[in-house]
Design a protein around this motif. Sequence first.
Motif, PDB file in Angstrom:
ATOM      1  N   PHE A   1      65.406  80.284  36.864  1.00 22.50           N
ATOM      2  CA  PHE A   1      66.345  79.741  37.839  1.00 22.50           C
ATOM      3  C   PHE A   1      67.409  80.766  38.204  1.00 22.50           C
ATOM      4  O   PHE A   1      67.571  81.789  37.552  1.00 22.50           O
ATOM      5  N   HIS A   2      68.130  80.474  39.295  1.00 26.09           N
ATOM      6  CA  HIS A   2      69.187  81.346  39.795  1.00 26.09           C
ATOM      7  C   HIS A   2      70.482  80.544  39.874  1.00 26.09           C
ATOM      8  O   HIS A   2      70.462  79.352  40.174  1.00 26.09           O
ATOM      9  N   VAL A   3      71.585  81.199  39.628  1.00 26.86           N
ATOM     10  CA  VAL A   3      72.901  80.630  39.874  1.00 26.86           C
ATOM     11  C   VAL A   3      73.413  81.352  41.114  1.00 26.86           C
ATOM     12  O   VAL A   3      73.760  82.524  41.047  1.00 26.86           O
ATOM     13  N   GLY A   4      73.378  80.656  42.243  1.00 28.43           N
ATOM     14  CA  GLY A   4      73.639  81.327  43.513  1.00 28.43           C
ATOM     15  C   GLY A   4      72.456  82.232  43.793  1.00 28.43           C
ATOM     16  O   GLY A   4      71.321  81.777  43.899  1.00 28.43           O
TER      17      GLY A   4
ATOM     18  N   THR B   1      72.068  84.975  41.697  1.00 23.88           N
ATOM     19  CA  THR B   1      71.959  85.738  40.450  1.00 23.88           C
ATOM     20  C   THR B   1      70.890  85.147  39.539  1.00 23.88           C
ATOM     21  O   THR B   1      70.938  83.971  39.209  1.00 23.88           O
ATOM     22  N   PRO B   2      69.915  85.976  39.101  1.00 26.08           N
ATOM     23  CA  PRO B   2      68.925  85.495  38.134  1.00 26.08           C
ATOM     24  C   PRO B   2      69.630  85.138  36.823  1.00 26.08           C
ATOM     25  O   PRO B   2      70.393  85.939  36.290  1.00 26.08           O
ATOM     26  N   ALA B   3      69.378  83.942  36.326  1.00 26.00           N
ATOM     27  CA  ALA B   3      70.110  83.492  35.141  1.00 26.00           C
ATOM     28  C   ALA B   3      69.210  82.685  34.221  1.00 26.00           C
ATOM     29  O   ALA B   3      68.108  82.284  34.589  1.00 26.00           O
ATOM     30  N   MET B   4      69.710  82.451  33.004  1.00 28.22           N
ATOM     31  CA  MET B   4      69.018  81.609  32.034  1.00 28.22           C
ATOM     32  C   MET B   4      70.051  81.002  31.106  1.00 28.22           C
ATOM     33  O   MET B   4      71.197  81.449  31.052  1.00 28.22           O
ATOM     34  N   ARG B   5      69.616  79.999  30.397  1.00 32.46           N
ATOM     35  CA  ARG B   5      70.477  79.340  29.427  1.00 32.46           C
ATOM     36  C   ARG B   5      69.814  79.468  28.060  1.00 32.46           C
ATOM     37  O   ARG B   5      68.659  79.101  27.880  1.00 32.46           O
TER      38      ARG B   5
ATOM     39  N   LEU C   1      73.477  83.023  30.644  1.00 34.50           N
ATOM     40  CA  LEU C   1      73.348  84.474  30.602  1.00 34.50           C
ATOM     41  C   LEU C   1      72.674  84.944  31.877  1.00 34.50           C
ATOM     42  O   LEU C   1      71.824  84.249  32.420  1.00 34.50           O
ATOM     43  N   THR C   2      73.032  86.136  32.336  1.00 35.79           N
ATOM     44  CA  THR C   2      72.324  86.693  33.488  1.00 35.79           C
ATOM     45  C   THR C   2      71.110  87.473  32.987  1.00 35.79           C
ATOM     46  O   THR C   2      71.143  88.074  31.908  1.00 35.79           O
ATOM     47  N   ALA C   3      70.055  87.450  33.775  1.00 32.08           N
ATOM     48  CA  ALA C   3      68.846  88.174  33.403  1.00 32.08           C
ATOM     49  C   ALA C   3      69.116  89.677  33.362  1.00 32.08           C
ATOM     50  O   ALA C   3      68.545  90.393  32.543  1.00 32.08           O
ATOM     51  N   CYS C   4      70.011  90.158  34.226  1.00 31.58           N
ATOM     52  CA  CYS C   4      70.333  91.595  34.242  1.00 31.58           C
ATOM     53  C   CYS C   4      71.014  92.020  32.946  1.00 31.58           C
ATOM     54  O   CYS C   4      70.750  93.110  32.436  1.00 31.58           O
TER      55      CYS C   4
END
Length: 174
Positions: free
Chosen positions: A75-78, A80-84, A90-93
């Motif tokens: 999933f993305h937050v906005g 930004t690639p992200a995860m929980r 946390l961001t994937a980057c």
Amino acid sequence: MKVRADIAELLYAGLSDSAIARQLGVDRAAAVAPARAALRLPKAKPGPKAYASAEDLFWRRVKPTDDGHMEWTGFHVGRTPAMRHGGRNLTACSIAYRIANGRPAKGQARPSCGRDHCVMPGHHADQADRAHARARSKVIQAWAGGLRRAGRALEREREKRVDALYAQIFGTPE
């Protein structure tokens, strides 16, 4: 009852009876369930299992591309690639940066390869890396400027020598 070591290991790891039976090619009811009872372990909890680390979760959510990058399938937050993981967003980057460099990013981790939203480990720079790159760029620009000035000075010296040789051969123009 004697329990097979491979079945016991997977039971202690928290896998379900059916997952162990699939993985080892044994009968769930005849081999795995009695082993679970003999070891006095509770039934495995249904549903998706928690990942041991954010890095494990990261590797489950990336897909390689044909051009040597990776894209995020989670999933993305906005944008930004992200995860929980572990109750934290946390961001994937940042995870890709930690995988590549062995340390957490200082500030934001951003792709440095030129491709937006690339999550390939090794393609990211944190705030300290970007500051170092800017300083290095300034040094290179100053060095290149010095070479240009030195090149112009050498050209003037060569012109003076050519003019002096011309004057020796043909005399000074009047």
